[in-house]
Design an enzyme around this catalytic site. Structure first.
Site, PDB file in Angstrom:
ATOM      1  N   GLU A 153       0.860  -1.184   0.000  1.00  0.00           N
ATOM      2  CA  GLU A 153       0.000   0.000   0.000  1.00  0.00           C
ATOM      3  C   GLU A 153       0.895   1.231   0.000  1.00  0.00           C
ATOM      4  O   GLU A 153       1.779   1.354   0.848  1.00  0.00           O
ATOM      5  CB  GLU A 153      -0.880   0.049   1.253  1.00  0.00           C
ATOM      6  CG  GLU A 153      -1.881  -1.063   1.399  1.00  0.00           C
ATOM      7  CD  GLU A 153      -2.661  -0.899   2.696  1.00  0.00           C
ATOM      8  OE1 GLU A 153      -2.976   0.252   3.081  1.00  0.00           O
ATOM      9  OE2 GLU A 153      -2.942  -1.922   3.338  1.00  0.00           O
ATOM     10  N   ASP A 178      -5.620   9.402  10.532  1.00  0.00           N
ATOM     11  CA  ASP A 178      -4.238   8.963  10.691  1.00  0.00           C
ATOM     12  C   ASP A 178      -3.658   9.440  12.012  1.00  0.00           C
ATOM     13  O   ASP A 178      -3.874  10.578  12.431  1.00  0.00           O
ATOM     14  CB  ASP A 178      -3.373   9.491   9.544  1.00  0.00           C
ATOM     15  CG  ASP A 178      -3.776   8.913   8.203  1.00  0.00           C
ATOM     16  OD1 ASP A 178      -4.286   7.782   8.197  1.00  0.00           O
ATOM     17  OD2 ASP A 178      -3.598   9.584   7.180  1.00  0.00           O
TER      18      ASP A 178
END
Length: 267
Positions: free
Chosen positions: A47, A58
């Site tokens: 990824e 995040d």
């Protein structure tokens, strides 16, 4: 249309180990050597994060990596250029590992949806994971992505109800991505002793309602946790821990060496 690399991989009967990496972190020029290191040491899917200045899900590790990537000039276009180089073996051994791009929708909208997908396929991208694009609002996006031969991955969380697990499973092209905890990524606040039973029950629930494969991420840092997740899911994703391992590197070569050593320790 040539079969998607992720689609082909998901037909295999094996437990998967997925890597998440932020391009050009921690130093410019690190991406291609790191891709080679991850491929050589057994990453099943890589990824690549698409950095965004205002990420909503995040944690500090990935936020810091994103800010550094942006400061190093990383854009959606530059990531596609790096993928294209990797597929051609320019600057590294030829990368044949499936590549999934993960990032927020705003940069893709700015790029232009169909233009982005066409350029992504041309570069050698296999799939997309857009965390802020829920399945209920993305039928057109999904249809367009599939028309370009791109796999689309959607997220499941511990509070996702059974009917929505079934929807996400149906709309995800080849597999879905389970968040192991309701928290931002890479916070390091996963109490594994206290959470194991809850995670196990959650993933058993996903298994009951999902027909396709699913992988699990967030808080996976070592071989023990990888194997624990393999018992419950079809794959484990390691991201923040990888970024932490390479954060102190001063050169692309050192970054790749650190990535290789860490990835070997997970297998």
């Amino acid at each position: 249309m040539k079969e998607n690399r992720i689609t082909r991989l998901m037909k295999q009967d094996k437990k998967l180990l997925l890597a998440y990496y932020m391009p050009e972190f921690p130093v410019p020029g690190a991406t291609l050597p790191v891709l080679e290191a991850l491929q050589e040491n057994g990453a099943d899917i890589i990824e690549l994060g698409m950095p965004y200045s205002d990420p909503i899900g995040d944690g500090p590790v990935i936020q810091d990596a994103a800010h550094k990537a942006i400061s190093h000039g990383v854009t959606v276009r530059s990531i596609l250029d790096l993928v294209k180089q990797a597929r051609a073996g320019e600057g590294c051994k030829k990368i044949t590992t499936p590549i999934l791009l993960m990032g927020y929708s705003n940069p893709l909208i700015a790029y232009g949806g169909d233009c982005f997908m066409a350029d992504a396929v041309e570069a050698g991208v296999d799939g997309l994971l857009i965390p802020d694009l829920p399945p209920e609002e993305s039928e057109d996006f999904l249809e367009r992505a599939r028309s370009f031969g791109l796999t689309v991955v959607y997220l499941i969380s511990p509070v996702t109800p059974p009917d929505r697990i079934e929807l996400i499973d149906c709309m995800s092209t080849d597999f879905s991505y389970c968040l192991a905890v309701n928290a931002t990524t890479g916070t390091g606040k996963l109490d594994t002793a206290g959470m194991d039973e809850q995670i196990a029950e959650y993933l058993k629930r996903v298994r009951k309602h999902a027909k396709k494969k699913f992988v699990v991420g967030f808080g996976i840092k070592d071989r023990e946790r990888v194997r624990k997740m393999w018992e419950l899911a079809d794959g484990a994703v390691v991201g923040s821990a990888l970024l932490q391992q390479v954060a102190s590197a001063k050169t692309p070569e050192e970054t790749a060496a650190m990535a290789a050593e860490f990835w070997q320790s997970l297998r």
